[in-house]
Write a protein that holds these residues in place. Sequence first.
Motif, PDB file in Angstrom:
ATOM      1  N   MET A   1      -1.466  64.446 -51.820  1.00 58.06           N
ATOM      2  CA  MET A   1      -2.849  64.079 -51.461  1.00 58.06           C
ATOM      3  C   MET A   1      -3.081  64.345 -50.009  1.00 58.06           C
ATOM      4  N   ILE A   2      -3.611  65.498 -49.390  1.00 53.91           N
ATOM      5  CA  ILE A   2      -3.890  65.547 -48.016  1.00 53.91           C
ATOM      6  C   ILE A   2      -5.156  64.544 -47.579  1.00 53.91           C
ATOM      7  N   VAL A   3      -4.999  63.766 -46.493  1.00 57.14           N
ATOM      8  CA  VAL A   3      -5.907  63.026 -45.825  1.00 57.14           C
ATOM      9  C   VAL A   3      -6.078  63.555 -44.262  1.00 57.14           C
ATOM     10  N   PRO A   4      -7.247  64.389 -44.236  1.00 55.55           N
ATOM     11  CA  PRO A   4      -7.421  64.850 -43.056  1.00 55.55           C
ATOM     12  C   PRO A   4      -7.894  63.890 -41.778  1.00 55.55           C
ATOM     13  N   TRP A   5      -7.677  62.829 -41.806  1.00 56.38           N
ATOM     14  CA  TRP A   5      -7.966  61.692 -40.653  1.00 56.38           C
ATOM     15  C   TRP A   5      -6.813  60.599 -40.618  1.00 56.38           C
ATOM     16  N   ASN A   6      -6.914  59.899 -39.331  1.00 54.78           N
ATOM     17  CA  ASN A   6      -6.055  59.302 -38.808  1.00 54.78           C
ATOM     18  C   ASN A   6      -5.609  58.092 -39.857  1.00 54.78           C
ATOM     19  N   PRO A   7      -4.379  57.686 -40.076  1.00 57.94           N
ATOM     20  CA  PRO A   7      -3.705  56.543 -40.954  1.00 57.94           C
ATOM     21  C   PRO A   7      -4.586  55.327 -40.570  1.00 57.94           C
ATOM     22  N   GLY A   8      -4.845  54.617 -41.612  1.00 61.01           N
ATOM     23  CA  GLY A   8      -5.451  53.117 -41.542  1.00 61.01           C
ATOM     24  C   GLY A   8      -7.051  53.045 -41.751  1.00 61.01           C
ATOM     25  N   GLY A   9      -7.575  54.585 -41.817  1.00 55.62           N
ATOM     26  CA  GLY A   9      -8.943  54.779 -41.934  1.00 55.62           C
ATOM     27  C   GLY A   9      -9.546  54.492 -43.367  1.00 55.62           C
ATOM     28  N   THR A  10     -10.691  54.471 -43.597  1.00 53.35           N
ATOM     29  CA  THR A  10     -11.150  54.641 -44.932  1.00 53.35           C
ATOM     30  C   THR A  10     -10.624  55.552 -46.013  1.00 53.35           C
ATOM     31  N   THR A  11     -10.689  56.868 -45.420  1.00 56.48           N
ATOM     32  CA  THR A  11     -10.289  57.854 -46.402  1.00 56.48           C
ATOM     33  C   THR A  11      -8.809  57.744 -46.621  1.00 56.48           C
ATOM     34  N   ASP A  12      -8.013  57.155 -45.925  1.00 60.45           N
ATOM     35  CA  ASP A  12      -6.648  57.001 -46.135  1.00 60.45           C
ATOM     36  C   ASP A  12      -6.482  55.841 -47.191  1.00 60.45           C
ATOM     37  N   THR A  13      -7.087  54.624 -46.951  1.00 58.53           N
ATOM     38  CA  THR A  13      -7.223  53.595 -47.684  1.00 58.53           C
ATOM     39  C   THR A  13      -7.636  53.749 -49.160  1.00 58.53           C
ATOM     40  N   ILE A  14      -8.795  54.772 -49.353  1.00 58.32           N
ATOM     41  CA  ILE A  14      -9.078  55.037 -50.894  1.00 58.32           C
ATOM     42  C   ILE A  14      -8.042  55.952 -51.240  1.00 58.32           C
ATOM     43  N   ALA A  15      -7.574  56.960 -50.531  1.00 53.70           N
ATOM     44  CA  ALA A  15      -6.619  57.773 -51.216  1.00 53.70           C
ATOM     45  C   ALA A  15      -5.337  57.072 -51.674  1.00 53.70           C
ATOM     46  N   ARG A  16      -4.958  55.935 -50.896  1.00 50.32           N
ATOM     47  CA  ARG A  16      -3.851  55.150 -51.539  1.00 50.32           C
ATOM     48  C   ARG A  16      -3.789  54.644 -52.672  1.00 50.32           C
ATOM     49  N   ILE A  17      -5.322  53.588 -52.741  1.00 45.44           N
ATOM     50  CA  ILE A  17      -5.504  53.102 -54.001  1.00 45.44           C
ATOM     51  C   ILE A  17      -5.561  54.014 -55.242  1.00 45.44           C
ATOM     52  N   LEU A  18      -6.137  55.111 -54.890  1.00 44.22           N
ATOM     53  CA  LEU A  18      -6.330  56.048 -56.086  1.00 44.22           C
ATOM     54  C   LEU A  18      -4.855  56.887 -56.376  1.00 44.22           C
ATOM     55  N   GLY A  19      -4.134  57.056 -55.253  1.00 45.72           N
ATOM     56  CA  GLY A  19      -2.889  57.662 -55.624  1.00 45.72           C
ATOM     57  C   GLY A  19      -2.057  56.691 -56.310  1.00 45.72           C
ATOM     58  N   GLN A  20      -2.033  55.468 -56.052  1.00 43.37           N
ATOM     59  CA  GLN A  20      -1.167  54.503 -56.664  1.00 43.37           C
ATOM     60  C   GLN A  20      -1.355  54.547 -58.029  1.00 43.37           C
ATOM     61  N   LYS A  21      -2.594  54.464 -58.654  1.00 43.79           N
ATOM     62  CA  LYS A  21      -3.077  54.526 -59.939  1.00 43.79           C
ATOM     63  C   LYS A  21      -2.784  55.733 -60.742  1.00 43.79           C
ATOM     64  N   MET A  22      -3.069  56.622 -59.832  1.00 45.51           N
ATOM     65  CA  MET A  22      -2.617  58.018 -60.632  1.00 45.51           C
ATOM     66  C   MET A  22      -1.009  58.215 -60.841  1.00 45.51           C
ATOM     67  N   SER A  23      -0.358  57.697 -59.831  1.00 45.91           N
ATOM     68  CA  SER A  23       1.207  57.357 -59.839  1.00 45.91           C
ATOM     69  C   SER A  23       1.720  56.753 -61.279  1.00 45.91           C
ATOM     70  N   GLU A  24       1.094  55.465 -61.368  1.00 46.09           N
ATOM     71  CA  GLU A  24       1.374  54.904 -62.524  1.00 46.09           C
ATOM     72  C   GLU A  24       0.978  55.308 -63.890  1.00 46.09           C
ATOM     73  N   ALA A  25      -0.006  56.192 -63.961  1.00 53.35           N
ATOM     74  CA  ALA A  25      -0.438  56.582 -65.153  1.00 53.35           C
ATOM     75  C   ALA A  25       0.460  57.821 -65.573  1.00 53.35           C
ATOM     76  N   TRP A  26       0.863  58.746 -64.577  1.00 63.02           N
ATOM     77  CA  TRP A  26       1.370  60.123 -64.788  1.00 63.02           C
ATOM     78  C   TRP A  26       3.039  59.859 -64.596  1.00 63.02           C
ATOM     79  N   GLY A  27       3.492  58.824 -63.914  1.00 65.39           N
ATOM     80  CA  GLY A  27       4.794  58.921 -63.699  1.00 65.39           C
ATOM     81  C   GLY A  27       5.351  59.682 -62.724  1.00 65.39           C
ATOM     82  N   GLN A  28       4.580  60.360 -61.971  1.00 60.83           N
ATOM     83  CA  GLN A  28       4.890  61.079 -60.866  1.00 60.83           C
ATOM     84  C   GLN A  28       4.346  60.771 -59.440  1.00 60.83           C
ATOM     85  N   PRO A  29       4.950  60.580 -58.219  1.00 63.03           N
ATOM     86  CA  PRO A  29       4.602  60.063 -57.056  1.00 63.03           C
ATOM     87  C   PRO A  29       3.336  60.893 -56.767  1.00 63.03           C
ATOM     88  N   VAL A  30       2.312  60.112 -56.062  1.00 66.23           N
ATOM     89  CA  VAL A  30       1.431  60.759 -55.413  1.00 66.23           C
ATOM     90  C   VAL A  30       1.555  60.490 -54.005  1.00 66.23           C
TER      91      VAL A  30
END
Length: 326
Positions: free
Chosen positions: A37-66
């Motif tokens: 999941m590409i985040v085209p912004w600096n780490p620690g920003g809102t886009t990064d934060t949302i992506a990590r929350i979403l990615g964690q849930k997708m990874s848990e459900a699908w058994g593949q790292p995001v």
Amino acid sequence: MSHKTNQAAALLSLLVAASAISTTGHAQSYPIKPIRMIVPWNPGGTTDTIARILGQKMSEAWGQPVVIDIRPGASAIIGTEIAMRAPADGYTLLHANMAQWATNPSFYKTNYDTLRDFAPVSMAATAPQLLVVYPGLPVNSVQDLVKVAKAEPGKLNFGSGGAGTLAYSAGELFKMLAGVNMVHVPYKGTILALTDLLGGRCQVVFSDMPIALPHAKSGKARALAVTSAKRTPLVPDMPTIAESGLPGYALENSWGVMVQKGVPRPILAKLNAEIVRVHNLQDVKDRYAALGLEAISSTPEAFVEFIRADAAKFSKIIQATGAKVE
């Protein structure tokens, strides 16, 4: 119809059916490897934060790292072009700041076109900006800020992540409606502008809520108003800029997930269903709300219409304010 024509028609039908079965099969087994999941912004920003929350849930459900891949630079253009060039197989996602996408075409010539090169999957979150000032500045309201800015034209500066960011458009719209002169100072990210505000080197920032709200609560920054047309339930006691003396002022940010044009529809549908599922989880809603965000989702079709409307809205603001790259 000849025998050969019948054979050709039958063969074509078999090929179409086989292709459909193959595509469905890929979707059923998808994902079979890690997703980027590409985040085209600096780490620690809102886009990064949302992506990590979403990615964690997708990874848990699908058994593949995001895997979150931070690719900042050039007002999100660098990361977006990296995503555009990736294979259209559903294994490279782009977590986009939609206000940025809406404004970039007015400021830059890019190698991509939003709806030509990408397929919207689902919206993810929305939130107003938070107008914050350095606490050493003698202002406690929007009206105070306008008075100070009018009393000393050009003395105050407002920081943003640069032309094309919502923070920039928010500041330029504020200047136009209030009739004030504040000097714009571009940074490589609005989070860096906020850091300078905390240190007193920048006086005004229109910031994403998740970044600024904790500092406002701690007293390191002073929040004056939100940029939305109506008050947000996320901070119900915070007035809007419009009700604070600048009627007609209204801007909100939003985020969403995109893939490359050409990703098979069954995979696109599976991604959409997963993002919708995640954003309906109460713990995700609560985590977003704590950050000053509202968790949302949409169909791909509704997302397309939103992108078109957002682009038209920001184009009008940019033309009206005369905003430009500095």
